[in-house]
Design a protein around this motif. Structure first.
Motif, PDB file in Angstrom:
ATOM      1  N   ALA A 244       2.699 -44.032  42.626  1.00  0.00           N
ATOM      2  CA  ALA A 244       2.699 -42.886  43.537  1.00  0.00           C
ATOM      3  C   ALA A 244       1.585 -41.901  43.173  1.00  0.00           C
ATOM      4  O   ALA A 244       1.282 -41.701  41.995  1.00  0.00           O
ATOM      5  CB  ALA A 244       4.047 -42.185  43.487  1.00  0.00           C
ATOM      6  N   ILE A 245       1.018 -41.290  44.200  1.00  0.00           N
ATOM      7  CA  ILE A 245      -0.064 -40.328  43.982  1.00  0.00           C
ATOM      8  C   ILE A 245       0.406 -38.878  44.077  1.00  0.00           C
ATOM      9  O   ILE A 245      -0.376 -37.961  43.845  1.00  0.00           O
ATOM     10  CB  ILE A 245      -1.236 -40.552  44.959  1.00  0.00           C
ATOM     11  N   SER A 246       1.669 -38.653  44.396  1.00  0.00           N
ATOM     12  CA  SER A 246       2.135 -37.270  44.553  1.00  0.00           C
ATOM     13  C   SER A 246       1.983 -36.516  43.232  1.00  0.00           C
ATOM     14  O   SER A 246       2.259 -37.039  42.158  1.00  0.00           O
ATOM     15  CB  SER A 246       3.590 -37.231  45.021  1.00  0.00           C
ATOM     16  N   GLY A 247       1.503 -35.312  43.316  1.00  0.00           N
ATOM     17  CA  GLY A 247       1.290 -34.485  42.141  1.00  0.00           C
ATOM     18  C   GLY A 247      -0.007 -34.746  41.398  1.00  0.00           C
ATOM     19  O   GLY A 247      -0.327 -34.043  40.445  1.00  0.00           O
TER      20      GLY A 247
ATOM     21  N   PRO B 211      -9.996 -54.607  47.838  1.00  0.00           N
ATOM     22  CA  PRO B 211      -9.244 -53.637  47.044  1.00  0.00           C
ATOM     23  C   PRO B 211      -8.621 -54.201  45.771  1.00  0.00           C
ATOM     24  O   PRO B 211      -8.348 -53.452  44.838  1.00  0.00           O
ATOM     25  CB  PRO B 211      -8.169 -53.133  48.009  1.00  0.00           C
ATOM     26  N   LYS B 212      -8.454 -55.505  45.689  1.00  0.00           N
ATOM     27  CA  LYS B 212      -7.852 -56.091  44.482  1.00  0.00           C
ATOM     28  C   LYS B 212      -8.730 -55.946  43.250  1.00  0.00           C
ATOM     29  O   LYS B 212      -8.234 -56.000  42.130  1.00  0.00           O
ATOM     30  CB  LYS B 212      -7.515 -57.564  44.727  1.00  0.00           C
ATOM     31  N   VAL B 213     -10.040 -55.759  43.433  1.00  0.00           N
ATOM     32  CA  VAL B 213     -10.926 -55.614  42.272  1.00  0.00           C
ATOM     33  C   VAL B 213     -11.116 -54.158  41.857  1.00  0.00           C
ATOM     34  O   VAL B 213     -11.632 -53.890  40.778  1.00  0.00           O
ATOM     35  CB  VAL B 213     -12.313 -56.269  42.494  1.00  0.00           C
ATOM     36  N   ILE B 214     -10.699 -53.236  42.704  1.00  0.00           N
ATOM     37  CA  ILE B 214     -10.866 -51.812  42.409  1.00  0.00           C
ATOM     38  C   ILE B 214      -9.828 -51.364  41.386  1.00  0.00           C
ATOM     39  O   ILE B 214      -8.651 -51.690  41.482  1.00  0.00           O
ATOM     40  CB  ILE B 214     -10.728 -50.965  43.692  1.00  0.00           C
ATOM     41  N   ARG B 215     -10.281 -50.620  40.409  1.00  0.00           N
ATOM     42  CA  ARG B 215      -9.384 -50.049  39.394  1.00  0.00           C
ATOM     43  C   ARG B 215      -9.219 -48.567  39.704  1.00  0.00           C
ATOM     44  O   ARG B 215     -10.110 -47.937  40.273  1.00  0.00           O
ATOM     45  CB  ARG B 215      -9.968 -50.230  37.986  1.00  0.00           C
TER      46      ARG B 215
ATOM     47  N   VAL C  60      -1.438 -45.470  45.427  1.00  0.00           N
ATOM     48  CA  VAL C  60      -2.879 -45.723  45.255  1.00  0.00           C
ATOM     49  C   VAL C  60      -3.369 -46.712  46.305  1.00  0.00           C
ATOM     50  O   VAL C  60      -4.407 -46.496  46.938  1.00  0.00           O
ATOM     51  CB  VAL C  60      -3.172 -46.237  43.828  1.00  0.00           C
ATOM     52  N   SER C  61      -2.630 -47.783  46.542  1.00  0.00           N
ATOM     53  CA  SER C  61      -3.084 -48.777  47.521  1.00  0.00           C
ATOM     54  C   SER C  61      -3.102 -48.194  48.932  1.00  0.00           C
ATOM     55  O   SER C  61      -4.000 -48.506  49.722  1.00  0.00           O
ATOM     56  CB  SER C  61      -2.223 -50.040  47.467  1.00  0.00           C
TER      57      SER C  61
END
Length: 83
Positions: free
Chosen positions: A67-70, A50-54, A29-30
């Motif tokens: 991980a963002i895979s899938g 980016p630290k405040v983004i959920r 995600v990061s």
């Protein structure tokens, strides 16, 4: 994958959602946030702290190192307040 943006993240980027294909080097995600930041001024403004983004993957809240895979859908939103 589909990416959705909510609240002021959406307003700064100028769209509610889009389909993207990040490079294989983008694994978390990061890393996705960093990649999106390079896509233009609106993205850079939306993800300037980016630290405040959920984030949520397939409607489940996740941490930046997940991980963002899938993933079919990733959503980004600012911190929420309750009441």
């Amino acid at each position: 994958m589909k990416v959705k943006y909510f609240a002021w993240v959406r307003e700064r980027i100028g769209k509610a959602e889009e389909m993207i294909e990040p490079p294989e080097s983008v694994r978390t995600v990061s890393e996705l946030i960093a990649w999106l930041t390079d896509r233009g001024e609106g993205y850079a403004y939306a993800f300037e702290n980016p630290k405040v983004i959920r984030a949520a993957i397939d409607q489940a809240h996740v941490q930046p190192d997940v991980a963002i895979s899938g993933a079919r859908e990733i959503a980004f939103f600012p911190p929420m307040t309750g009441g």
